[in-house]
Design a protein around this motif. Structure first.
Motif, PDB file in Angstrom:
ATOM      1  N   THR A 262     113.155 101.986 -60.450  1.00 12.24           N
ATOM      2  CA  THR A 262     114.362 101.895 -60.812  1.00 12.24           C
ATOM      3  C   THR A 262     115.317 102.945 -61.852  1.00 12.24           C
ATOM      4  O   THR A 262     116.499 102.264 -61.546  1.00 12.24           O
ATOM      5  CB  THR A 262     114.201 100.075 -60.933  1.00 12.24           C
ATOM      6  OG1 THR A 262     113.593  99.597 -61.656  1.00 12.24           O
ATOM      7  CG2 THR A 262     114.073  99.818 -59.375  1.00 12.24           C
ATOM      8  N   ALA A 263     114.688 103.204 -63.098  1.00 11.95           N
ATOM      9  CA  ALA A 263     115.479 103.022 -64.014  1.00 11.95           C
ATOM     10  C   ALA A 263     116.035 104.994 -63.301  1.00 11.95           C
ATOM     11  O   ALA A 263     117.065 105.149 -64.096  1.00 11.95           O
ATOM     12  CB  ALA A 263     114.698 104.094 -64.957  1.00 11.95           C
TER      13      ALA A 263
ATOM     14  N   GLY B  21     113.750  91.955 -61.799  1.00 13.42           N
ATOM     15  CA  GLY B  21     112.369  91.450 -61.888  1.00 13.42           C
ATOM     16  C   GLY B  21     111.605  92.158 -63.598  1.00 13.42           C
ATOM     17  O   GLY B  21     111.965  93.761 -63.027  1.00 13.42           O
ATOM     18  N   ARG B  22     110.684  91.525 -63.483  1.00 15.26           N
ATOM     19  CA  ARG B  22     109.793  92.695 -64.311  1.00 15.26           C
ATOM     20  C   ARG B  22     108.575  92.518 -63.793  1.00 15.26           C
ATOM     21  O   ARG B  22     108.149  92.027 -62.529  1.00 15.26           O
ATOM     22  CB  ARG B  22     109.054  91.283 -66.532  1.00 15.26           C
ATOM     23  CG  ARG B  22     111.024  91.612 -66.720  1.00 15.26           C
ATOM     24  CD  ARG B  22     110.700  90.667 -67.821  1.00 15.26           C
ATOM     25  NE  ARG B  22     111.687  89.886 -68.235  1.00 15.26           N
ATOM     26  CZ  ARG B  22     111.890  88.266 -68.358  1.00 15.26           C
ATOM     27  NH1 ARG B  22     111.670  87.716 -67.491  1.00 15.26           N
ATOM     28  NH2 ARG B  22     113.614  88.123 -68.197  1.00 15.26           N
ATOM     29  N   ILE B  23     107.714  93.591 -64.547  1.00 14.74           N
ATOM     30  CA  ILE B  23     106.104  93.768 -63.852  1.00 14.74           C
ATOM     31  C   ILE B  23     105.220  92.428 -63.808  1.00 14.74           C
ATOM     32  O   ILE B  23     104.187  91.715 -63.254  1.00 14.74           O
ATOM     33  CB  ILE B  23     105.871  95.264 -64.881  1.00 14.74           C
ATOM     34  CG1 ILE B  23     105.316  94.744 -65.539  1.00 14.74           C
ATOM     35  CG2 ILE B  23     105.804  96.285 -64.241  1.00 14.74           C
ATOM     36  CD1 ILE B  23     104.907  95.962 -66.736  1.00 14.74           C
TER      37      ILE B  23
ATOM     38  N   SER C 183      98.703 104.148 -62.391  1.00 13.85           N
ATOM     39  CA  SER C 183      99.019 104.409 -64.271  1.00 13.85           C
ATOM     40  C   SER C 183      99.821 103.868 -64.800  1.00 13.85           C
ATOM     41  O   SER C 183     100.249 104.628 -65.881  1.00 13.85           O
ATOM     42  CB  SER C 183      99.415 106.240 -63.921  1.00 13.85           C
ATOM     43  OG  SER C 183     100.000 106.966 -63.513  1.00 13.85           O
ATOM     44  N   ARG C 184     100.813 104.062 -64.517  1.00 15.74           N
ATOM     45  CA  ARG C 184     102.389 103.600 -64.300  1.00 15.74           C
ATOM     46  C   ARG C 184     102.766 102.085 -63.743  1.00 15.74           C
ATOM     47  O   ARG C 184     102.580 101.834 -63.467  1.00 15.74           O
ATOM     48  CB  ARG C 184     103.979 104.508 -64.360  1.00 15.74           C
ATOM     49  CG  ARG C 184     103.738 105.831 -65.071  1.00 15.74           C
ATOM     50  CD  ARG C 184     104.370 106.682 -64.748  1.00 15.74           C
ATOM     51  NE  ARG C 184     104.341 107.202 -64.213  1.00 15.74           N
ATOM     52  CZ  ARG C 184     105.443 107.534 -62.884  1.00 15.74           C
ATOM     53  NH1 ARG C 184     106.301 107.085 -63.655  1.00 15.74           N
ATOM     54  NH2 ARG C 184     105.125 107.963 -61.883  1.00 15.74           N
ATOM     55  N   GLY C 185     104.271 101.362 -64.289  1.00 14.08           N
ATOM     56  CA  GLY C 185     104.661 100.376 -63.477  1.00 14.08           C
ATOM     57  C   GLY C 185     103.580  99.083 -62.711  1.00 14.08           C
ATOM     58  O   GLY C 185     102.722  98.933 -63.896  1.00 14.08           O
ATOM     59  N   ILE C 186     104.031  98.666 -61.810  1.00 12.33           N
ATOM     60  CA  ILE C 186     103.566  97.531 -61.108  1.00 12.33           C
ATOM     61  C   ILE C 186     102.351  97.647 -60.941  1.00 12.33           C
ATOM     62  O   ILE C 186     101.676  96.153 -61.201  1.00 12.33           O
ATOM     63  CB  ILE C 186     104.487  96.860 -59.982  1.00 12.33           C
ATOM     64  CG1 ILE C 186     106.095  97.185 -60.107  1.00 12.33           C
ATOM     65  CG2 ILE C 186     103.620  96.522 -59.149  1.00 12.33           C
ATOM     66  CD1 ILE C 186     107.020  97.194 -58.754  1.00 12.33           C
TER      67      ILE C 186
ATOM     68  N   ILE D 148     112.670  95.551 -58.758  1.00  9.46           N
ATOM     69  CA  ILE D 148     111.973  95.498 -60.482  1.00  9.46           C
ATOM     70  C   ILE D 148     111.958  97.014 -61.392  1.00  9.46           C
ATOM     71  O   ILE D 148     111.349  97.799 -61.569  1.00  9.46           O
ATOM     72  CB  ILE D 148     110.233  95.155 -60.322  1.00  9.46           C
ATOM     73  CG1 ILE D 148     110.121  94.008 -59.265  1.00  9.46           C
ATOM     74  CG2 ILE D 148     108.903  94.642 -61.605  1.00  9.46           C
ATOM     75  CD1 ILE D 148     110.357  93.017 -59.815  1.00  9.46           C
ATOM     76  N   GLU D 149     111.828  96.123 -62.689  1.00 11.41           N
ATOM     77  CA  GLU D 149     112.275  97.265 -63.660  1.00 11.41           C
ATOM     78  C   GLU D 149     110.952  98.079 -64.311  1.00 11.41           C
ATOM     79  O   GLU D 149     110.275  97.603 -64.294  1.00 11.41           O
ATOM     80  CB  GLU D 149     112.578  96.497 -65.231  1.00 11.41           C
ATOM     81  CG  GLU D 149     113.859  96.078 -65.049  1.00 11.41           C
ATOM     82  CD  GLU D 149     115.511  96.728 -65.218  1.00 11.41           C
ATOM     83  OE1 GLU D 149     114.842  98.105 -65.575  1.00 11.41           O
ATOM     84  OE2 GLU D 149     116.662  95.667 -65.338  1.00 11.41           O
TER      85      GLU D 149
END
Ligand code: NAP
Length: 248
Positions: A194-195, A215-217, A15-18, A189-190
């Protein structure tokens, strides 16, 4: 290139993130995607719509990865609906970071239950379909925390190191049946995960990353899709680091 055209993949915790980024990348490559999540109904509906807008079939399940009975039902439903399960990405994961003397038994067991037992549950439920088809790929989303250990993450490091052991053992078990099992060991990874880290931890981590950024997704999703594809047909039992050089 639509190199996953017509395939069916399960992505856990998307649902979110990676997980969301991996699901969308698979769809861009032509693959149908079934995914689960635990709380975020609105985000899950959004992802389902976004996947369908890419022209593939999408199935969303509100299903706890840590519950084998629920996972079995989901996997059976995916098989019925897609008619095939070519790949599984064990991505669902949580953190409950604390120093060990502050860590409750529940902090320990929830992280192990979702991160490690969750991956076992999905692998257990899906692998027989793959073995029967003599074709399949499982990708476990691990962490450099499982490679080098991180203070404040005894539970999380143990779960992610466990995933690496599971990857290698299962790769040896099912390789001759045409099923590949690999892991990605991610650095910072953002994402929402990690926030939530304290600013001083983020600054200290950034200082240690040779590539000089988090890193970014988008740094993860293309490699994940590649690992599921036939282009990775001779790769199994591998642990690929995507960490900007942090854990070399
Ligand atoms: P995230 O933004 O916190 O997203 C976690 C996802 O997992 C959400 O979709 C969440 O669903 C789902 N989830 C949590 N518990 C679940 C459960 N019991 N059953 C089903 N779904 C569940 O995390 P992320 O940063 O994208 O991390 C994804 C994976 O990468 C995790 O395994 C994490 O350990 C690993 N990883 C991340 C980093 C990083 O720096 N971000 C580094 C190394 C490894 P809801 O939205 O419903 O809560």
């Amino acid at each position: 290139m639509k190199y996953l055209e017509g395939t069916g993949t399960i992505v856990t915790g998307a649902s979110r993130g990676i997980g969301r980024a991996i699901a969308l990348e698979i769809a861009r490559r032509g693959g149908h995607v079934a995914f689960n999540y635990l709380h975020s109904d609105e985000a899950a509906n959004q992802l389902k719509n976004d996947l369908e807008a890419l022209g593939v079939n999408a199935l969303a399940f509100k299903a706890d990865a840590g519950d084998l009975k629920v996972v079995r039902e989901m996997v059976n439903e995916v098989k019925r609906s897609f008619g095939r399960i070519d790949a599984l990405v064990n991505n669902a994961g949580i953190t409950r970071d604390k120093l060990v003397m502050m860590m409750s038994e529940e902090d320990w067991s929830e992280v192990i239950r979702i991160n490690l037992t969750g991956a076992f549950n999905f692998s257990r439920a899906a692998v027989f379909n793959m073995m029967k088809a003599k074709r399949g790929a499982i990708l476990n989303i691990s962490s450099i925390s499982g490679l080098v250990g991180m203070a404040g993450q005894v539970n999380y490091s143990a779960s992610k190191a466990g995933l690496i052991g599971m990857t290698k053992a299962l790769a040896k078990e099912v390789g001759r049946h045409g099923v590949r099992v690999n892991a990605l060991a991610l650095g910072f990874i953002e994402t929402d995960m990690t926030a939530a880290l304290p600013e001083e931890n983020r600054a200290a981590a950034l200082n240690m990353i040779p590539l000089g950024r988090f890193g970014r997704i988008e740094d993860v999703a293309p490699m994940a899709a590649f690992m599921l594809s036939d282009a990775a047909a001779y790769i199994t039992g591998a642990v690929i680091q995507i960490d900007g050089g942090l854990a070399m």
